[in-house]
Design an enzyme around this catalytic site. Structure first.
Site, short mmCIF file in Angstrom:
data_model
loop_
_atom_site.label_atom_id
_atom_site.label_comp_id
_atom_site.label_asym_id
_atom_site.label_seq_id
_atom_site.Cartn_x
_atom_site.Cartn_y
_atom_site.Cartn_z
N GLU A 1 -15.05 -32.20 -22.83
CA GLU A 1 -13.62 -31.92 -22.94
C GLU A 1 -12.99 -31.92 -21.56
O GLU A 1 -13.65 -31.80 -20.54
CB GLU A 1 -13.38 -30.56 -23.61
CG GLU A 1 -13.79 -30.49 -25.07
CD GLU A 1 -13.35 -29.21 -25.74
OE1 GLU A 1 -12.77 -29.31 -26.83
OE2 GLU A 1 -13.56 -28.12 -25.16
N ASN B 1 -4.60 -20.93 -23.71
CA ASN B 1 -5.86 -21.45 -23.20
C ASN B 1 -5.59 -22.57 -22.19
O ASN B 1 -4.86 -22.33 -21.24
CB ASN B 1 -6.85 -21.82 -24.32
CG ASN B 1 -6.40 -22.84 -25.31
OD1 ASN B 1 -5.52 -22.58 -26.11
ND2 ASN B 1 -7.03 -24.01 -25.31
N ASP B 2 -6.12 -23.75 -22.33
CA ASP B 2 -6.22 -24.75 -21.27
C ASP B 2 -4.92 -25.00 -20.50
O ASP B 2 -3.85 -25.15 -21.11
CB ASP B 2 -6.65 -26.10 -21.84
CG ASP B 2 -7.91 -26.03 -22.67
OD1 ASP B 2 -8.52 -24.95 -22.74
OD2 ASP B 2 -8.28 -27.06 -23.26
N SER C 1 -4.29 -30.82 -25.35
CA SER C 1 -4.25 -30.91 -23.89
C SER C 1 -3.89 -32.30 -23.38
O SER C 1 -4.11 -33.30 -24.06
CB SER C 1 -5.59 -30.48 -23.30
OG SER C 1 -5.83 -29.12 -23.53
N ARG D 1 -9.77 -37.01 -26.93
CA ARG D 1 -8.69 -36.11 -26.50
C ARG D 1 -8.69 -35.84 -24.99
O ARG D 1 -9.55 -36.25 -24.26
CB ARG D 1 -8.80 -34.78 -27.24
CG ARG D 1 -10.11 -34.03 -27.08
CD ARG D 1 -10.04 -32.71 -27.85
NE ARG D 1 -11.32 -32.00 -27.88
CZ ARG D 1 -12.24 -32.15 -28.82
NH1 ARG D 1 -12.04 -32.98 -29.83
NH2 ARG D 1 -13.36 -31.45 -28.78
#
Length: 533
Positions: free
Chosen positions: A248, A67-68, A126, A197
């Site tokens: 996010e 993902n990211d 992340s 985060r």
């Protein structure tokens, strides 16, 4: 037929003509390319990966979950792409950092996993990467005779012994090949709260210090440091905009404004999960000012980064040559990401995009365009129409310009039509197609994947729409079609839409269409594209 007026359409047509100069037309000169009829292209080299729906020019992990994007930094001629990765299963799980490098933003070399979960600190969530050019951290080990500099990565540790989210530091003294955790992590403990985060770190030259922006629930928080080791809170921004949800993956950078010589603005990008109306995740941005401590914007409404369903967690590279701002995003949506029908991998990135700001009327708008390095993927010029050509109903180009991987550039005059656009992935036998359409009365651009192919979840459906007012009734489209995605850049990149699709392998056709009146094609080019592996 509407007469062609070169002085009115030259600017739009030049977008296409500039791209085609010097490019091979099916193995010959561009001037030799046919404007109609079949084009014979040399075969492409055999791809490394042959699984159904494996992208040919979008980055994917060899196997399992991604993902990211994380830790994007340019260093010693290489673009580093780290990313959230579960190397053992094709599902979200204990998070690692995967890693790949590229010298041209197009072809990527996979490297071993860079970060792994820590039993005390927790999972590797992340974060971002920078060049600690002046060894502010004191952790860089320069070779004899060299100035000490290294790569520094700030990232979130999730869970662990204390069950919180906190920020850790790792450094690399071997050009990103190994990341060494700082011995006294965390460098920024959790101040209290569940969501804390995704730090984005950059050097703020006017104040001579590092700045961190990170997501904390329904806002972002700013911190400052002289050495990347000790951080002081500066301010908060948010909640803002009109979308609910947890913020996010923030990004913050300064850009010149095209059309306002000498002026700059700051762009703050944040993602939502959930929140965006098209699904459970998406992104918005704010344009404003950052003084090294506080971010200010006059903007109230939500401004979408991408109007499709599959653009999330975009991050920009730090320390890029010539100060270019280039970002890349995870091409997926948390609404259905766990169920996409791919194997042995799950997850892909968008193409790298150059990001700019432009003055449009009274508004400063975000402009995204495919990084020009992607031009090297053009394999063959399949079709060119210099126009003007009037179309009624549907003009099927599938016998001349079919393919699983295509680049399409088009300029259409839509003033006399109610709806105009293109269909890609066309297969009449299976009634498959992805439709990109402009509604003249409503002034909206849409992408409809309701008949795009395999539907693996009831959450994966629908039509995605964006407001788009045209100048001189000219619709300028730049479309990238890969084996499981469609990316649309309209009006020079002012409106962008990204959607996953899962067509049958034989769904490869292209068609122009118009409803409620004719449209006029002033320029059209279609290239086949090669692969990055």
């Amino acid at each position: 037929m509407i007469p062609f007026r070169p002085h009115r359409y030259a600017a739009a047509a030049a977008l296409l003509l500039a791209l085609s100069r010097g490019l091979p037309a099916c193995g010959g000169r561009t001037d030799d390319a046919p404007e109609s009829g079949s084009a014979v292209c040399p075969p492409l080299p055999e791809p490394v990966y042959t699984e159904p729906w494996r992208p040919w020019f979008h980055f994917t992990p060899e196997t399992n979950w991604m993902n990211d994007p994380n830790g994007l930094v340019f260093f010693r001629g290489e673009y580093h792409l780290f990313y959230q990765h579960q190397p053992e299963i094709p599902f979200f799980g204990p998070m690692h950092w995967g890693h790949a490098v590229s010298r041209d933003l197009v072809r990527w070399q996979p490297l071993p996993v860079a970060l792994a979960p820590d039993p005390v600190g927790g999972q590797a969530y992340s974060g971002s990467g920078v060049v600690d050019r002046w060894n502010t951290s004191g952790l860089c080990r320069g070779a004899p005779g060299e100035a000490a500099s290294c790569l520094a990565f700030l990232f979130t540790r999730h869970g662990g012994a204390d069950g919180t989210e906190k920020q850790d530091l790792a450094v690399s003294n071997d050009a990103g090949r190994t990341l060494e955790p700082y011995a006294h992590n965390p460098v920024l403990p959790n101040p209290g709260g569940r969501d804390f985060r995704d730090p984005k770190v950059f050097w703020h030259e006017p104040t001579g210090r590092w700045v961190m922006v990170l997501a904390a629930g329904d806002r972002v928080r700013f911190f400052a440091s002289q050495d990347l080791l000790e951080w002081t809170w500066l301010s908060d921004f948010g909640p803002a905009g009109t979308e609910p949800g947890v913020w996010e993956c923030p990004d913050l950078f300064e850009l010149p404004v095209d059309g306002l010589p000498g002026e700059t603005r700051w762009v703050l990008k944040v993602d939502f999960n959930p929140g965006i109306v098209i699904g459970d995740s998406g992104a918005q941005f704010f344009v404003g000012w950052f003084d090294g401590a506080r971010f200010l914007t006059e903007q109230v409404e939500t401004r979408r980064v991408d109007f499709g369903a599959d653009f999330y967690a975009a991050q920009s590279w730090s320390d890029t040559p010539q100060g270019r701002r280039i970002w890349i995003a995870w091409m997926n949506n948390w609404r259905y990401a766990l169920f996409t029908p791919t194997a042995p991998w799950r997850g892909a990135m968008t193409v790298p995009r150059e990001v700019r700001l432009s003055k449009q009327g009274e508004e400063i708008v975000l402009v995204q365009r495919p990084a020009p390095e992607l031009d090297m993927l053009r394999h063959c010029l399949l079709f060119r129409a210099a126009g003007p050509l009037e179309i009624h109903g549907e003009a099927d180009l599938s016998d001349r310009a079919a393919g699983e991987t295509l680049e399409i550039r088009a300029v259409l005059d839509v003033r006399r039509a109610r709806r105009t656009g293109l269909r890609v992935g066309v297969n009449p036998d299976r009634e498959e197609a992805t439709e990109i359409a402009y509604d003249t009365e409503r002034e909206t651009l849409s992408m409809d994947r309701g008949r795009s192919g395999t539907f693996f979840s009831e959450r994966f459906s629908g039509l995605h729409e964006a407001p788009l007012a045209l100048e001189d009734n000219l619709l300028d489209l730049h479309i990238l079609v890969d084996r499981s995605s469609v990316e649309v850049f309209a009006a020079g990149g002012r409106v962008v839409m990204t959607d996953l699709v899962f067509p049958a392998p034989e769904s490869r056709g292209v068609a122009l269409f118009t409803e409620g009146g004719p449209a006029v094609v002033h320029a059209l080019e279609i290239h086949s594209l090669g692969h990055i592996w």
